[in-house]
Enzyme design. Structure first.
Site, short mmCIF file in Angstrom:
data_model
loop_
_atom_site.label_atom_id
_atom_site.label_comp_id
_atom_site.label_asym_id
_atom_site.label_seq_id
_atom_site.Cartn_x
_atom_site.Cartn_y
_atom_site.Cartn_z
N ASP A 29 0.85 -1.20 0.00
CA ASP A 29 0.00 0.00 0.00
C ASP A 29 0.89 1.24 0.00
OD1 ASP A 29 -1.83 2.01 0.53
OD2 ASP A 29 -2.01 1.49 2.66
N ASP A 33 -3.92 4.03 2.67
CA ASP A 33 -5.37 3.82 2.86
C ASP A 33 -5.68 2.39 3.32
OD1 ASP A 33 -5.02 2.33 0.58
OD2 ASP A 33 -6.51 3.39 -0.63
N ASP A 37 -1.89 -1.24 -3.76
CA ASP A 37 -2.18 -0.51 -4.99
C ASP A 37 -1.04 -0.69 -5.99
OD1 ASP A 37 -0.18 1.21 -3.96
OD2 ASP A 37 -1.71 2.30 -2.81
N ASP A 214 -10.74 -16.27 -15.89
CA ASP A 214 -11.58 -16.71 -14.78
C ASP A 214 -12.67 -17.65 -15.29
OD1 ASP A 214 -12.18 -16.10 -11.89
OD2 ASP A 214 -14.12 -15.58 -12.76
N GLU A 273 -8.73 -20.84 -15.82
CA GLU A 273 -9.11 -21.46 -14.55
C GLU A 273 -10.24 -22.44 -14.83
OE1 GLU A 273 -11.15 -20.44 -10.27
OE2 GLU A 273 -11.83 -19.53 -12.12
C1 NOJ Z 1 -13.08 -17.69 -9.77
C2 NOJ Z 1 -12.31 -16.75 -8.91
O1 NOJ Z 1 -11.03 -17.28 -8.71
C3 NOJ Z 1 -13.07 -16.59 -7.61
O2 NOJ Z 1 -12.34 -15.81 -6.70
C4 NOJ Z 1 -14.42 -15.99 -7.90
O3 NOJ Z 1 -15.19 -15.97 -6.72
C5 NOJ Z 1 -15.17 -16.79 -8.96
N1 NOJ Z 1 -14.34 -17.08 -10.08
C6 NOJ Z 1 -16.37 -16.03 -9.48
O4 NOJ Z 1 -15.94 -14.89 -10.17
#
Ligand code: NOJ
Length: 557
Positions: A29, A33, A37, A214, A273
């Protein structure tokens, strides 16, 4: 602006390098705050660069504007930087500084869903062109006997409850695999795909070297949205066979179009993922430069047998032609120093650190690109965050019967020093610091070669020196002692053996015959003074929880 990707390891870095995951809220940080960042990350780049930990790339968890219901994974503008983290100019500086140090930058792309505050969703719920059909809107399936409107089908949310929310503005249901505040886009609408690719291209033009995708296998659903068949299970989620709400057969074509775009920027890589799927599914979706996380290593307890079985399964699933990843921790899971030690009933800090060091050797020497989650290189453990201190809304939404992990515990700030605020912040940290921060911090561990950090630095340096640890083959070497695991990495010229003992009493690791004219020599270990093979060169005897790396060296006369 300097947008050129660093040449270190060349375009092959996606296979040979090490990726470090920064959770931006918790890294450093700069303005007091309490929240990390981008200027904070820039300040700490030398810690990660060639004179520091010496990783090759940094993956930043989401840095986009977000109402924060899923702590940044509910994005309200995929093209901007959340002012909490800094400005567009800060991002430009981050890319330039990272590249100057030979580090690549990867962003987290959350393209399955948006925040319900995203302007696309706000326009879509009002049926405004061109966004009217950009989300998965459906009518009710009918009325219940007591006159309630029924959701379109039986799909359920991963976080519990139905996967459909009735929107009072539009008068229709929208789909959400995650929170209701994370409505799902309809990727079958051509304009949605085009808008996503325009956003991706924008980041590539800003010099980004890759992306983490994701929950990418959820993008497509069955176009007719049929109900999933039922099966026996312990929660609403497991009581369905998820045939229609993700993993659809036309996903590879969609990914192919994404790859064509990303591959038009040489030297980039992406990693998907995999949501709720086995290792074989991860392998099936993997191609060169586009990796897929599998969860085999992350779900295993601390035992030689469990890790041997995990490695075997991965090797079988990926085969020689597909490149895996190697992961033990991330922002969704308990930290592995705590988790693995707990599975073996190891409670002392000493044992936990021994596990963290041995696990470092494991994760950094698998066949596959290793991903290191910030703080794992310090042996950071989960922090007991109480529900009222926690910032993980999703955890509070979870339906009964669904086992869920409050992720705040593994997202606490990085301890840089032993001072109050841990050198992370001069303010009040957004999540509390670990109780061991005074002693477990970067400054203290840099001064101690036997620390977990000392171990990570040594093993990463050895990985850089031994090409077969980067991209060689892997073969398990059978052992008689059930507490030890050994495997051989062979590739371009060098021949390397990794030996790990999981039990507190250590064990004798049988070494395979070295190639003619060579002998095994320990070059590095989990601790500063690693043990050498016995005089006859047939065994290496490890003391307690430990690991060593041996190289087949030319015998000298
Ligand atoms: C996978 C992400 O790694 C996780 O943190 C998130 O909650 C879910 N996707 C939904 O976006």
């Amino acid at each position: 602006m300097e947008t050129h990707a660093p040449r270190r390891l060349g375009d092959d870095w996606w296979r040979r390098g090490v990726v470090y995951q920064v959770y931006p809220r918790s890294f450093a940080d700069s303005d007091g705050d309490g929240t990390g960042d981008l200027p904070g990350i820039i300040e700490k780049l030398p810690y990660l660069g060639p004179d520091g930990l010496d990783v090759d790339a940094i993956w930043l968890s989401p840095i986009y504007p977000s109402p924060g219901r899923d702590v940044g994974y509910d994005v309200s503008d995929h093209e901007a930087i959340d002012p909490l983290f800094g400005t567009a100019a800060d991002f430009e500086r981050l890319v330039a500084e990272a590249h100057r140090l030979g580090l690549r930058i990867m962003l987290d792309l959350v393209m399955n869903h948006t925040s319900d505050q995203h302007r696309w969703f706000q326009a879509s719920r009002r049926r405004e062109a061109p966004y009217a059909d950009w989300y998965l809107w459906r009518d009710s399936a009918g009325l219940s006997p007591d006159g309630q409107r029924l959701p379109p089908n039986n799909w359920v949310s991963w976080f519990g409850g139905p996967a459909w929310e009735l929107d009072p503005v539009r008068g229709q249901w929208f789909h959400h695999t995650f929170l209701p505040e994370q409505p799902e886009l309809d990727w079958r609408v051509t304009a949605v795909e085009a808008a996503q690719w325009a956003m991706v291209r924008g980041w590539l033009e800003r010099g980004v070297d890759g992306f983490r995708l994701d929950t990418f296998n959820v993008y497509l659903k069955h176009p007719d949205a049929p109900s999933n068949p039922r099966r026996r299970g312990t929660s609403a989620w497991t009581r369905q066979r998820h045939l229609y709400d993700f993993d659809q057969p036309d996903l590879p074509q969609l990914l192919g179009r994404f790859r064509a775009l990303v591959d038009s920027y040489p030297g980039t890589m992406t990693v998907g993922e995999l949501f709720a799927g086995p290792t074989e599914a991860a392998a099936a979706l993997t191609v060169d430069r586009h990796l897929v996380f599998d969860w085999e290593l992350i779900t295993r307890p601390w035992s030689a047998g469990a890790f041997r079985a995990a490695i075997r399964r991965r090797e079988r699933a990926f085969g020689p032609d597909r490149w895996p990843t190697a992961v033990l921790s991330n922002h969704d899971q308990p930290r592995h120093a705590s988790r693995l030690a707990a599975t073996a009933g190891l409670e002392s800090e000493r044992d936990r650190d021994a596990v963290a060091r041995a696990a470092a050797v494991l994760v950094l020497t698998q066949r596959g690109t290793p991903f290191v989650y910030y703080g794992e290189e310090l042996g950071m453990g989960d922090v007991a965050v109480t529900p009222d201190e926690s910032i993980d809304d999703a955890a509070t939404h979870v339906a009964p019967g669904f086992s869920w992990w409050d992720r705040s515990q593994s997202r606490t700030p990085m301890p840089w020093t032993g001072e109050p605020g841990a050198g992370f912040t001069t303010g009040t940290p957004w999540l509390k610091l670990g109780p061991d921060t005074a002693t477990r911090n970067v400054q203290a561990q840099l001064a101690d070669p036997d620390s977990v950090l000392g171990c990570y630095r040594r093993i990463i340096a050895t990985r850089r020196a031994q090409r077969s640890l980067q991209d060689g083959s892997l073969a398990i070497i059978e052992q008689t002692d059930p507490d030890v695991l050994a495997y051989r990495r062979r590739g371009s010229g060098d021949d390397v053996l990794v030996a790990v003992s999981f039990g507190g009493d250590g064990g004798a690791v049988r070494l395979p015959p070295p190639p003619k004219g060579r002998r095994w020599r320990t070059v590095v270990g989990a601790t500063r003074d690693p043990v050498q093979p016995d005089g006859d060169g047939h065994h290496v005897r490890l003391q307690g929880i430990d690991a060593v790396i041996l190289v087949a060296e030319q015998r000298t006369a």
